[in-house]
Write a protein that holds these residues in place. Structure first.
Motif, short mmCIF file in Angstrom:
data_model
loop_
_atom_site.label_atom_id
_atom_site.label_comp_id
_atom_site.label_asym_id
_atom_site.label_seq_id
_atom_site.Cartn_x
_atom_site.Cartn_y
_atom_site.Cartn_z
N GLN A 1 35.66 46.92 40.02
CA GLN A 1 35.42 46.17 38.78
C GLN A 1 35.99 44.76 38.89
O GLN A 1 35.38 43.79 38.43
CB GLN A 1 36.09 46.87 37.59
N MET A 2 37.18 44.65 39.50
CA MET A 2 37.83 43.34 39.63
C MET A 2 36.98 42.39 40.48
O MET A 2 36.85 41.21 40.17
CB MET A 2 39.23 43.50 40.23
N VAL A 3 36.41 42.93 41.54
CA VAL A 3 35.52 42.14 42.40
C VAL A 3 34.30 41.71 41.59
O VAL A 3 33.90 40.55 41.57
CB VAL A 3 35.09 42.94 43.65
N ASP A 4 33.73 42.69 40.87
CA ASP A 4 32.52 42.45 40.09
C ASP A 4 32.73 41.38 39.01
O ASP A 4 31.84 40.60 38.72
CB ASP A 4 32.10 43.78 39.44
N LEU A 5 33.92 41.38 38.42
CA LEU A 5 34.21 40.44 37.32
C LEU A 5 34.70 39.07 37.82
O LEU A 5 35.06 38.21 37.02
CB LEU A 5 35.24 41.04 36.38
N GLY A 6 34.74 38.91 39.13
CA GLY A 6 35.08 37.58 39.69
C GLY A 6 36.57 37.31 39.82
O GLY A 6 36.99 36.15 39.88
N LYS B 1 40.36 41.50 48.97
CA LYS B 1 39.59 41.31 50.21
C LYS B 1 39.22 42.66 50.81
O LYS B 1 38.10 42.87 51.26
CB LYS B 1 40.41 40.50 51.23
N ASP B 2 40.18 43.59 50.80
CA ASP B 2 39.92 44.95 51.31
C ASP B 2 38.83 45.64 50.50
O ASP B 2 37.98 46.34 51.05
CB ASP B 2 41.21 45.80 51.25
#
Length: 449
Positions: free
Chosen positions: A286-291, A321-322
């Motif tokens: 989710q964190m990746v998805d939300l930028g 990054k992982d």
């Protein structure tokens, strides 16, 4: 005067008839002597009295709250205790002195939480929070005065009752401006304890915090935001609370705040919360998805003085990054659908994505497809509706049994309704989906996208 606006200064200007109370045997002669020494004196004069004989004063205060019902007097004694603890919070330990083992130190405050003016309720909640948090041996016996004949409230019961009252204040505030800040202030202290985290989650309290996570500008609203974030950070150490946070809007709201906040103490708490949640469930995705990776870069470029914050930002950067490396294209797609954040990201129109991943839609009894259909029925966002219709048409085209599966899931009726939508993008993609549903895969590929 409006009781809701009463403050300690106004209350402490009152003259309380202590002598009359002694004459009517509501207080003892000893209590009267102690009160004469203490009442209307400065902090400098009171400090040595509390240093030498603190538990005796506590006993007098508790007995008055137990035996005297007159609201003016109750408010006055609560203001005295509040003043005593505000001047030195460590004095809360006086309530747990061995000489008070036979006193039910919590009962008057617990009773007053549910009765009387807002002033009485607010002071009682604040005092209770400080006193119960100062108890010794928090992991040992829970009752004050174990072994006495008197029935004395256990600290666990007190904490449950206090959490219940605080959650009610967050749901239906008794005071329009004070209930929420006061309750959050208490929770920011109480949630340090595992037993409170458990009670708070059971009382469905997590969802009450989420609306309070929003950008703040005034001093009061910044303090409320800080204490709310402190509560969320404390809850991020507790698994059942994390499950609630995962299904709420907490993450997007925290991101919104951290993007615009210049208050280091607020940013620090949010980043430390992200660090705790990163490895839990789908939070990393989710964190990746939300930028968040871009936001972390931006935060790292700012001049922070807090070492913990800088360390947490570095940890977060590596962890994100992982997560990016681990996420397959279908994981990213599934995340987008499950969160309901559908947009025209490249994979939706990429034939290779659909060819490679169409069978992944079969996982968990077509869970992703079912959520897509729920979005069609419940979303009010035209972009999400248009993308969901398009994706459904792609599934029909690329899955060998696409038409049959989509028909069985009653998708046709939902899409048909959207053909009359006010938004042109929605109607266009709803039409495409219906055409593919009726034509079948053999002819569907000829339709223009």
């Amino acid at each position: 005067m409006d009781q809701a606006e009463l403050n300690s200064d106004q209350v402490l200007r009152r003259d309380i008839p202590w002598e009359t109370y002694m004459t009517t045997k509501l207080i003892t002669g000893t209590a009267l002597q102690l009160l004469r020494r203490y009442d209307k004196k400065s902090e400098n004069e009171r400090a040595p009295l509390l240093e030498n004989d603190g538990p005796s004063y506590v006993r007098v205060f508790i007995n008055i709250l137990r035996d005297i019902q007159k609201e003016d007097t109750v408010e006055y004694v609560l203001a005295l205790i509040d003043e005593m603890l505000t001047a030195n919070p460590k004095r809360a330990k006086l309530f747990h002195d061995k000489s008070l083992a036979d006193e039910d130190i919590y009962e008057p405050f617990m009773r007053l939480l549910w009765k009387g003016s807002w002033f009485i309720q607010e002071k009682s909640s604040k005092i209770l929070t400080l006193v119960v948090s100062a108890r010794p041996n928090k992991n040992g016996p829970t009752a004050n005065g174990e072994g006495t004949k008197k029935k004395i409230a256990s600290s666990d019961d007190v904490l449950k009752g206090l959490v219940e009252w605080l959650c009610i204040q967050l749901k239906k505030p008794s005071h329009p401006h004070r209930s929420i800040p006061s309750s959050i202030n208490c929770l920011a202290t109480l949630l340090k304890e595992p037993v409170v985290r458990s009670s708070f989650v059971q009382a469905d309290g997590v969802k009450l915090l989420v609306p309070l996570i929003s950008p703040a500008s005034t001093q009061q609203s910044i303090q409320l935001l800080y204490e709310t974030c402190l509560c969320v950070w404390l809850l991020s150490y507790y698994e059942p609370a994390i499950e609630y946070l995962a299904t709420s809007r907490a993450l997007p709201r925290l991101l919104e705040v951290v993007k615009g906040s210049t208050k280091e103490k607020v940013v620090r708490l949010i980043v430390l919360t992200f660090k705790n949640l990163l490895s839990k469930g789908t939070f990393g995705a989710q964190m990746v998805d939300l930028g968040l990776p871009q936001i972390v870069q931006s935060l790292k470029a700012q001049a922070w003085s807090d070492e913990d914050l800088l360390d947490a930002l570095n940890h977060l950067e590596e962890g994100l990054k992982d997560n990016i490396k681990k996420l397959s294209s279908f994981d990213k797609y599934k995340q987008e659908v499950l969160l309901g954040h559908l947009d025209w990201s490249p994979m939706h129109k990429d034939p290779n994505f659909w060819r490679d991943n169409v069978t992944n839609f079969e996982e968990n009894d077509f869970q992703t497809l079912r959520v897509l259909l729920t979005i069609l029925e419940t979303s009010s966002d035209p972009r999400a509706l248009a993308v969901a219709c398009f994706d459904l048409s792609q599934f029909i085209q690329y899955h060998p049994a696409g038409r049959v599966i989509v028909t069985d899931l009653k998708a046709k009726e939902r899409v048909m309704k959207l053909m009359n939508h006010e938004n042109a993008e929605v109607t266009k993609n709803a039409l495409l989906c219906i055409q593919r549903l009726f034509l079948g895969a053999k002819y569907a590929s000829f339709l223009q996208v």
